[in-house]
Design a protein around this motif. Structure first.
Motif, PDB file in Angstrom:
ATOM      1  N   ARG A  94     -22.732  64.669   8.859  1.00  0.00           N
ATOM      2  CA  ARG A  94     -22.326  64.879  10.257  1.00  0.00           C
ATOM      3  C   ARG A  94     -22.962  66.138  10.822  1.00  0.00           C
ATOM      4  O   ARG A  94     -22.952  67.186  10.167  1.00  0.00           O
ATOM      5  CB  ARG A  94     -20.798  65.031  10.354  1.00  0.00           C
ATOM      6  CG  ARG A  94     -20.028  63.843   9.813  1.00  0.00           C
ATOM      7  CD  ARG A  94     -18.529  64.117   9.889  1.00  0.00           C
ATOM      8  NE  ARG A  94     -17.765  63.089   9.196  1.00  0.00           N
ATOM      9  CZ  ARG A  94     -17.346  61.948   9.739  1.00  0.00           C
ATOM     10  NH1 ARG A  94     -17.602  61.688  11.005  1.00  0.00           N
ATOM     11  NH2 ARG A  94     -16.661  61.071   9.034  1.00  0.00           N
ATOM     12  N   GLY A  99     -15.684  60.401  15.600  1.00  0.00           N
ATOM     13  CA  GLY A  99     -15.047  59.438  14.698  1.00  0.00           C
ATOM     14  C   GLY A  99     -13.917  60.012  13.871  1.00  0.00           C
ATOM     15  O   GLY A  99     -13.063  60.738  14.369  1.00  0.00           O
ATOM     16  N   SER A 100     -13.941  59.675  12.587  1.00  0.00           N
ATOM     17  CA  SER A 100     -12.812  60.045  11.719  1.00  0.00           C
ATOM     18  C   SER A 100     -12.695  61.559  11.539  1.00  0.00           C
ATOM     19  O   SER A 100     -11.604  62.057  11.261  1.00  0.00           O
ATOM     20  CB  SER A 100     -12.919  59.347  10.358  1.00  0.00           C
ATOM     21  OG  SER A 100     -13.995  59.848   9.618  1.00  0.00           O
ATOM     22  N   ASP A 175     -24.045  61.530  13.518  1.00  0.00           N
ATOM     23  CA  ASP A 175     -23.677  61.391  12.099  1.00  0.00           C
ATOM     24  C   ASP A 175     -24.228  60.079  11.574  1.00  0.00           C
ATOM     25  O   ASP A 175     -24.718  59.250  12.352  1.00  0.00           O
ATOM     26  CB  ASP A 175     -22.147  61.489  11.899  1.00  0.00           C
ATOM     27  CG  ASP A 175     -21.365  60.456  12.697  1.00  0.00           C
ATOM     28  OD1 ASP A 175     -21.893  59.350  12.913  1.00  0.00           O
ATOM     29  OD2 ASP A 175     -20.233  60.750  13.105  1.00  0.00           O
ATOM     30  N   LYS A 177     -24.248  57.277   7.771  1.00  0.00           N
ATOM     31  CA  LYS A 177     -23.770  56.948   6.420  1.00  0.00           C
ATOM     32  C   LYS A 177     -24.927  56.452   5.575  1.00  0.00           C
ATOM     33  O   LYS A 177     -25.750  55.655   6.049  1.00  0.00           O
ATOM     34  CB  LYS A 177     -22.692  55.866   6.540  1.00  0.00           C
ATOM     35  CG  LYS A 177     -22.008  55.478   5.265  1.00  0.00           C
ATOM     36  CD  LYS A 177     -22.559  54.264   4.567  1.00  0.00           C
ATOM     37  CE  LYS A 177     -22.526  52.998   5.345  1.00  0.00           C
ATOM     38  NZ  LYS A 177     -23.087  51.843   4.609  1.00  0.00           N
ATOM     39  N   THR A 198     -24.797  52.057  11.190  1.00  0.00           N
ATOM     40  CA  THR A 198     -24.451  53.091  10.207  1.00  0.00           C
ATOM     41  C   THR A 198     -24.730  54.520  10.693  1.00  0.00           C
ATOM     42  O   THR A 198     -24.578  55.469   9.921  1.00  0.00           O
ATOM     43  CB  THR A 198     -25.222  52.852   8.888  1.00  0.00           C
ATOM     44  OG1 THR A 198     -26.628  52.993   9.146  1.00  0.00           O
ATOM     45  CG2 THR A 198     -24.959  51.476   8.310  1.00  0.00           C
ATOM     46  N   CYS A 199     -25.184  54.633  11.942  1.00  0.00           N
ATOM     47  CA  CYS A 199     -25.437  55.963  12.527  1.00  0.00           C
ATOM     48  C   CYS A 199     -24.690  56.065  13.856  1.00  0.00           C
ATOM     49  O   CYS A 199     -24.502  55.064  14.535  1.00  0.00           O
ATOM     50  CB  CYS A 199     -26.907  56.145  12.899  1.00  0.00           C
ATOM     51  SG  CYS A 199     -28.101  55.989  11.575  1.00  0.00           S
ATOM     52  N   ARG A 200     -24.320  57.269  14.246  1.00  0.00           N
ATOM     53  CA  ARG A 200     -23.942  57.500  15.652  1.00  0.00           C
ATOM     54  C   ARG A 200     -25.151  58.122  16.333  1.00  0.00           C
ATOM     55  O   ARG A 200     -25.672  59.147  15.858  1.00  0.00           O
ATOM     56  CB  ARG A 200     -22.731  58.430  15.784  1.00  0.00           C
ATOM     57  CG  ARG A 200     -21.428  57.761  15.461  1.00  0.00           C
ATOM     58  CD  ARG A 200     -20.201  58.516  15.974  1.00  0.00           C
ATOM     59  NE  ARG A 200     -19.028  57.693  15.740  1.00  0.00           N
ATOM     60  CZ  ARG A 200     -18.293  57.725  14.630  1.00  0.00           C
ATOM     61  NH1 ARG A 200     -18.581  58.586  13.671  1.00  0.00           N
ATOM     62  NH2 ARG A 200     -17.259  56.927  14.482  1.00  0.00           N
ATOM     63  N   ARG A 220     -17.094  49.024  18.388  1.00  0.00           N
ATOM     64  CA  ARG A 220     -15.779  49.487  17.909  1.00  0.00           C
ATOM     65  C   ARG A 220     -14.837  49.750  19.077  1.00  0.00           C
ATOM     66  O   ARG A 220     -13.661  49.426  19.032  1.00  0.00           O
ATOM     67  CB  ARG A 220     -15.919  50.794  17.102  1.00  0.00           C
ATOM     68  CG  ARG A 220     -16.679  50.666  15.796  1.00  0.00           C
ATOM     69  CD  ARG A 220     -16.588  51.958  14.974  1.00  0.00           C
ATOM     70  NE  ARG A 220     -17.444  51.913  13.806  1.00  0.00           N
ATOM     71  CZ  ARG A 220     -18.661  52.476  13.742  1.00  0.00           C
ATOM     72  NH1 ARG A 220     -19.153  53.151  14.758  1.00  0.00           N
ATOM     73  NH2 ARG A 220     -19.382  52.356  12.643  1.00  0.00           N
TER      74      ARG A 220
HETATM   75  P1  TMP Z   1     -16.508  57.819  10.632  1.00  0.00           P
HETATM   76  O1  TMP Z   1     -16.518  58.909  11.663  1.00  0.00           O
HETATM   77  O2  TMP Z   1     -15.782  56.598  11.067  1.00  0.00           O
HETATM   78  O3  TMP Z   1     -16.037  58.328   9.295  1.00  0.00           O
HETATM   79  O4  TMP Z   1     -18.035  57.368  10.441  1.00  0.00           O
HETATM   80  C1  TMP Z   1     -19.022  58.277  10.069  1.00  0.00           C
HETATM   81  C2  TMP Z   1     -20.382  57.595  10.092  1.00  0.00           C
HETATM   82  O5  TMP Z   1     -20.460  56.593   9.092  1.00  0.00           O
HETATM   83  C3  TMP Z   1     -20.713  56.881  11.410  1.00  0.00           C
HETATM   84  O6  TMP Z   1     -22.074  57.114  11.707  1.00  0.00           O
HETATM   85  C4  TMP Z   1     -20.507  55.432  11.124  1.00  0.00           C
HETATM   86  C5  TMP Z   1     -20.764  55.321   9.653  1.00  0.00           C
HETATM   87  N1  TMP Z   1     -19.909  54.348   9.001  1.00  0.00           N
HETATM   88  C6  TMP Z   1     -20.474  53.281   8.313  1.00  0.00           C
HETATM   89  O7  TMP Z   1     -21.695  53.128   8.284  1.00  0.00           O
HETATM   90  N2  TMP Z   1     -19.640  52.412   7.696  1.00  0.00           N
HETATM   91  C7  TMP Z   1     -18.302  52.537   7.694  1.00  0.00           C
HETATM   92  O8  TMP Z   1     -17.602  51.710   7.111  1.00  0.00           O
HETATM   93  C8  TMP Z   1     -17.730  53.652   8.410  1.00  0.00           C
HETATM   94  C9  TMP Z   1     -16.244  53.843   8.455  1.00  0.00           C
HETATM   95  C10 TMP Z   1     -18.572  54.528   9.034  1.00  0.00           C
END
Ligand code: TMP
Length: 245
Positions: A94, A99-100, A175, A177, A198-200, A220
């Motif tokens: 990040r 997000g989370s 951010d 993943k 998988t990216c923001r 989402r």
């Molecule tokens: P989060 O803020 O929901 O934890 O997500 C962080 C980053 O990870 C965001 O860029 C989205 C990615 N992500 C995935 O690729 N797969 C997932 O299952 C989740 C929850 C997030």
């Protein structure tokens, strides 16, 4: 087992065997899920788009010395990849709070982090992919201490490279993943995909908190124009790759 038999179906991809045990075929689907598959839908063209974006990004990273599972693309939504055993951890990097991280810490959306944050989540749908501590990760033997070291180093290096690349696309890498796997020679390879799923990614041209969103948050959060955003990211990625030739 017959050639090209399915070995695994995930939420966004299907993996097939090939005639070569060292090579698998990943088929990217248009299916989209969020919140551990509680929300389901499809994003038209997503399979092709995410496969193309991921392939370009893996090639960019390979050119900078990062080892990935990418081989080539037999079809627009298909990627041939080196067979790896995926480590059951989701590595999140990040740069900006979203997000989370906001939900769990109270940090305000958009807060620029002083330094990139590397986090590990347990890739386990039944448990809802919980955030791990390093000690829990080692306790559960999800990776070795050496692998954690290497992954952390690689994740930060990838963040630098991807951040720079997306900047040339006028996109802010908020951010993302990553997933890593180990091949038959025990080599650690970057695997899975790197895409708007998988990216923001925020459009640098907009400060509007909804309009700037160019990634799966549009799905989402029901922001609309999901396909358009994915398509726009692909076009910018292709242009950036073309421009640096
Ligand atoms: P989060 O803020 O929901 O934890 O997500 C962080 C980053 O990870 C965001 O860029 C989205 C990615 N992500 C995935 O690729 N797969 C997932 O299952 C989740 C929850 C997030």
């Amino acid at each position: 087992m017959s050639v090209n038999s399915k070995i695994y179906e995930g939420k966004a991809k299907i993996l097939y065997k090939t005639e070569n045990p060292e090579i698998l075929l990943a088929d990217f689907k248009d299916d989209a899920t969020a919140f551990n598959a509680q929300k389901r839908g499809t994003i038209a063209g997503k399979g092709n788009i995410n496969c193309s974006i991921s392939s370009k990004l893996f090639q960019e990273l390979e050119a900078q010395g990062i080892k990935t599972h990418f081989i080539d693309n037999p079809a627009p939504n298909q990627m041939r990849v080196r067979a790896v055993k995926i480590l059951p951890i989701e590595v999140v990097v990040r740069n900006i709070a979203a997000g989370s991280l906001c939900k769990q810490t109270g940090l305000e959306l958009g807060t620029i982090l002083g330094q990139p944050l590397v986090e590990f989540y347990y890739k386990n749908d039944e448990l809802g992919d919980p955030l791990l501590t390093r000690d829990r990760l080692l306790l559960l033997e999800l990776a070795t201490a050496e692998q954690v070291e290497s992954i952390t180093h690689l994740a930060l290096q990838i963040n630098e490279l991807l951040g720079g690349f997306f900047q040339r696309c006028d996109l802010t890498l908020v951010d993302f993943k990553l997933e890593f796997g180990v091949d038959s020679q025990q080599q650690l390879l970057l695997a899975d995909e790197i895409s708007p799923d998988t990216c923001r990614l925020w459009d640098m041209a907009s400060t509007d908190t909804n309009r700037r969103v160019m990634d799966k948050d549009r799905f989402r959060q029901d922001l609309g124009n999901v396909e358009d955003a994915y398509q726009e990211v692909l076009q910018r990625v292709l242009k950036a790759v073309e421009n640096q030739k």
